[in-house]
Enzyme design. Structure first.
Site, PDB file in Angstrom:
ATOM      1  N   GLU A 138       0.849  -1.201   0.000  1.00 27.60           N
ATOM      2  CA  GLU A 138       0.000   0.000   0.000  1.00 27.60           C
ATOM      3  C   GLU A 138       0.880   1.245   0.000  1.00 27.60           C
ATOM      4  OE1 GLU A 138      -2.644   2.830  -0.155  1.00 27.60           O
ATOM      5  OE2 GLU A 138      -3.186   0.709  -0.426  1.00 27.60           O
TER       6      GLU A 138
ATOM      7  N   ASP B 114       5.129   1.814  -3.478  1.00 28.92           N
ATOM      8  CA  ASP B 114       4.450   2.241  -4.694  1.00 28.92           C
ATOM      9  C   ASP B 114       4.512   1.103  -5.704  1.00 28.92           C
ATOM     10  OD1 ASP B 114       3.600   3.393  -7.059  1.00 28.92           O
ATOM     11  OD2 ASP B 114       4.808   5.209  -6.841  1.00 28.92           O
TER      12      ASP B 114
ATOM     13  N   ASP C 234      -5.402  -4.257  -7.963  1.00 27.32           N
ATOM     14  CA  ASP C 234      -6.601  -3.431  -7.798  1.00 27.32           C
ATOM     15  C   ASP C 234      -6.157  -1.988  -7.994  1.00 27.32           C
ATOM     16  OD1 ASP C 234      -9.028  -2.368  -7.169  1.00 27.32           O
ATOM     17  OD2 ASP C 234      -9.246  -3.361  -5.248  1.00 27.32           O
TER      18      ASP C 234
ATOM     19  N   CYS D 206     -12.699  -0.399  -9.984  1.00 27.05           N
ATOM     20  CA  CYS D 206     -14.090  -0.133  -9.607  1.00 27.05           C
ATOM     21  C   CYS D 206     -14.601   1.022 -10.463  1.00 27.05           C
ATOM     22  CB  CYS D 206     -14.232   0.163  -8.116  1.00 27.05           C
ATOM     23  SG  CYS D 206     -13.161   1.461  -7.479  1.00 27.05           S
TER      24      CYS D 206
END
Length: 458
Positions: free
Chosen positions: A309, A335, A353, A406
C-alpha cells in the site's frame, strides 16, 4: 453546478474550518433536526470545496462533541444530499439571483431542499413544515448564516408553494434529471448507449449491506441459520456472500468482532475467487488498503501474502482488518509502479486493484461524481498502466495476474486490459469483464471490472 468546480479550489486543505459550535450554538439542541442540518450543511460545503465526504464528516465530528445519534442523522442527511446535488443546485439557481454565500449557507439550502424532495418509492423523512422551521433555526443559530435566515425561509417556502412548477422546469436539465455532472451523463451515454439510464439510476439508489462469510471459520449455511435465530433476514447471493434485507450497524452484525464476517460488496468478493488460489503460493496484493480483498484471499487459502500500500495512513486499516479476522500477511508501504520495495522474488498470483475514478461505486460514495473531472479517467489510466507493466515482471512464468478496477469507464477497464495484453503478449483467461452497477433484487452489486491474465511459460 452553480458553485465553482471543487477541483479548481486553490485552498482546499487550508480553508478556514467552521466548528459545530459556530454553526449550531447552544440555542438549538444537539438532538434536533436543526443541529443535524447544520452539521450536514457544513460537511456538504467541505465536499464542494474538494474534500471527500467521509473526511468532511470526520472534520465535522471532531470539531464538537456529537452524540452517536446526531452523527447518524448528520451522515444520513449529507449522503442523501450528495445524491440530489444536481437537482437542488438547479433549484437554488432558479430561486436565487446568485449562489448563496458563505458555502455553509449554500450547503444548508441543499440539505433542506433534499429533505423536501421525495421520490415515488420513498416517503418524506420529515414533515415539510418541520424541515423549514428547523432549517431557519439552523441559520439563526449560526454567526455565519444568521443574516440569511429570512432568505432560507423564503426559498424553502417558495419551493413548497411552487414545486409542481419548479421541479418540471429543472428536470429538463440532464444534471438535475440524473443528479450527475453533464459530462458524466454524456460519457455514460457514449459508453453504454443501450443501458446508460439503468446505470445512472442504479448507482443513485441506497446500496445494500452485503456480508462476506469467513468460510475458514463458519459455513455460509451455518451463518444464515445464526442470523435467522436472531431475527435478521438475509439472502445468499454468492458462495460467501449474503445480503441483509435491512442494513444493520456493523457493531450489531453477529460475529463481526470475532471475524466470522466482513462487510464487502458482492462484486468485490469475486476477486479472491478468480485468483485460483492454492496453499503455499506466493501472492502479492498490490494497492491493498483497506484490506477487504486481502482478508478474503487468506480466508480461501494458506498462502504467503504480501499486502502493498502506497498510503502510509491506510496501512493501519489493513492491520485492523486482518487482526479482527485472526489472519496474517506481510504488510509493506510501497508504490506498485516502482520496484524499490521488491526483493526480487516472483509471485504465483498478483492482485492488481489499480487506482481509478471509482465511477462504479458512486452508489456507496455519492460525492465522487461531484469531485471527479472529465480528464481524471485518462490520467489515472496512465498511472494504472505503469503499475501493471511493473507488476508483470514480478509474476512467475505460468502465474496469474488479476486486473481489478471499480470503474465503469472503458479507458480504465476494457481498453486498459486490451492494451496490456498486447504489450506483453499475455494470455487472457476467462473473467467477468465489466460488471455494471445494478439494483436488481438478489443481484445487487457495484460496478467493477475484472480481467485475468496468465504469463506464458518460458
Amino acid at each position: 453546478m452553480s458553485r465553482k468546480n471543487p477541483k479548481d479550489s486553490k485552498n482546499v486543505e487550508g480553508h478556514q474550518l467552521i466548528s459545530i459550535p459556530e454553526v449550531a450554538t447552544l440555542e438549538i439542541k444537539t438532538d434536533s433536526l436543526a443541529f443535524s442540518l447544520a452539521g450536514a450543511a457544513l460537511a456538504v460545503s467541505y465536499v464542494l470545496e474538494g474534500i471527500a465526504l467521509p473526511q468532511a464528516l470526520s472534520r465535522v465530528f471532531v470539531q464538537s462533541q456529537v452524540s452517536p445519534q446526531a452523527k447518524g442523522a448528520i451522515q444520513d442527511i449529507a449522503y442523501r444530499t450528495m445524491r440530489q446535488v444536481g437537482r437542488v443546485d438547479a433549484l437554488i439557481t432558479l430561486m436565487t439571483s446568485k449562489p448563496p454565500e458563505p458555502p455553509v449557507l449554500y450547503g444548508l439550502l441543499c440539505c433542506a431542499l433534499t429533505l423536501l424532495i421525495t421520490t415515488e418509492n420513498e416517503a418524506a423523512p420529515y414533515d415539510d413544515f418541520v424541515v423549514v422551521d428547523q432549517a431557519v433555526n439552523a441559520a439563526a443559530s449560526s454567526s455565519h448564516m444568521i443574516f440569511a435566515k429570512g432568505m432560507v425561509n423564503a426559498v424553502l417556502r417558495r419551493f413548497l408553494r411552487e414545486k409542481q412548477e419548479l421541479l418540471p422546469m429543472v428536470m429538463k436539465q440532464a444534471a438535475a434529471r440524473w443528479n450527475y455532472p453533464q459530462w458524466w451523463v454524456d460519457q455514460c451515454k457514449a459508453a453504454y448507449p443501450e443501458s446508460w439510464q439503468q446505470i445512472l439510476s442504479a448507482a443513485d439508489t441506497q446500496p445494500p449491506m452485503t456480508l462476506r462469510i469467513n468460510i475458514s471459520k463458519i459455513s455460509t449455511e451455518s451463518y444464515l441459520e445464526q442470523l435467522q435465530r436472531q431475527g435478521i433476514l438475509a439472502t445468499q447471493i454468492g458462495p460467501c456472500a449474503i445480503r441483509l434485507h435491512q442494513p444493520v450497524p456493523v457493531q450489531f452484525v453477529p460475529g463481526f468482532s470475532e471475524g466470522l464476517v466482513s462487510v464487502q460488496d458482492a462484486a468485490a468478493q469475486l476477486a479472491a475467487e478468480l485468483l485460483d488460489l492454492k496453499d503455499g503460493q506466493q501472492v502479492l496484493d498490490a494497492c491493498a488498503a483497506p484490506g477487504g480483498k486481502t482478508g478474503h484471499i487468506l480466508e480461501l487459502a494458506k498462502v504467503d501474502l504480501l499486502a502493498l500500500e502506497i498510503d502510509p495512513k491506510r496501512l493501519d486499516k489493513i492491520h485492523e482488518n486482518l487482526s479482527r479476522l485472526g489472519l496474517f500477511a506481510s504488510i509493506k508501504e510501497g508504490d506498485a509502479s516502482w520496484s524499490n520495495w521488491w526483493d526480487g522474488r516472483q509471485f504465483d498470483r498478483i492482485l492488481a486493484d489499480v487506482p481509478c475514478t471509482a465511477s462504479g461505486v458512486v452508489r456507496r460514495h455519492p460525492d465522487i461524481r461531484w469531485l471527479r473531472r472529465k480528464t481524471d479517467a485518462a490520467q489515472l489510466a496512465v498511472t494504472s498502466s505503469r503499475i501493471l507493466d511493473n507488476l508483470w515482471r514480478m509474476l512467475k512464468p505460468g502465474g496469474k495476474l488479476l486486473l481489478v478496477t471499480c470503474s465503469i469507464w472503458p479507458i480504465e477497464s476494457e481498453n486498459q486490459a486490451k492494451s496490456f495484453m498486447e504489450r506483453h503478449s499475455a494470455i487472457r483467461l476467462d473473467a467477468p469483464g465489466q460488471l455494471l452497477p445494478t439494483s436488481e433484487l438478489n443481484n445487487e452489486h457495484d460496478g467493477l471490472f475484472y480481467a485475468l491474465f496468465q504469463k506464458p511459460e518460458i
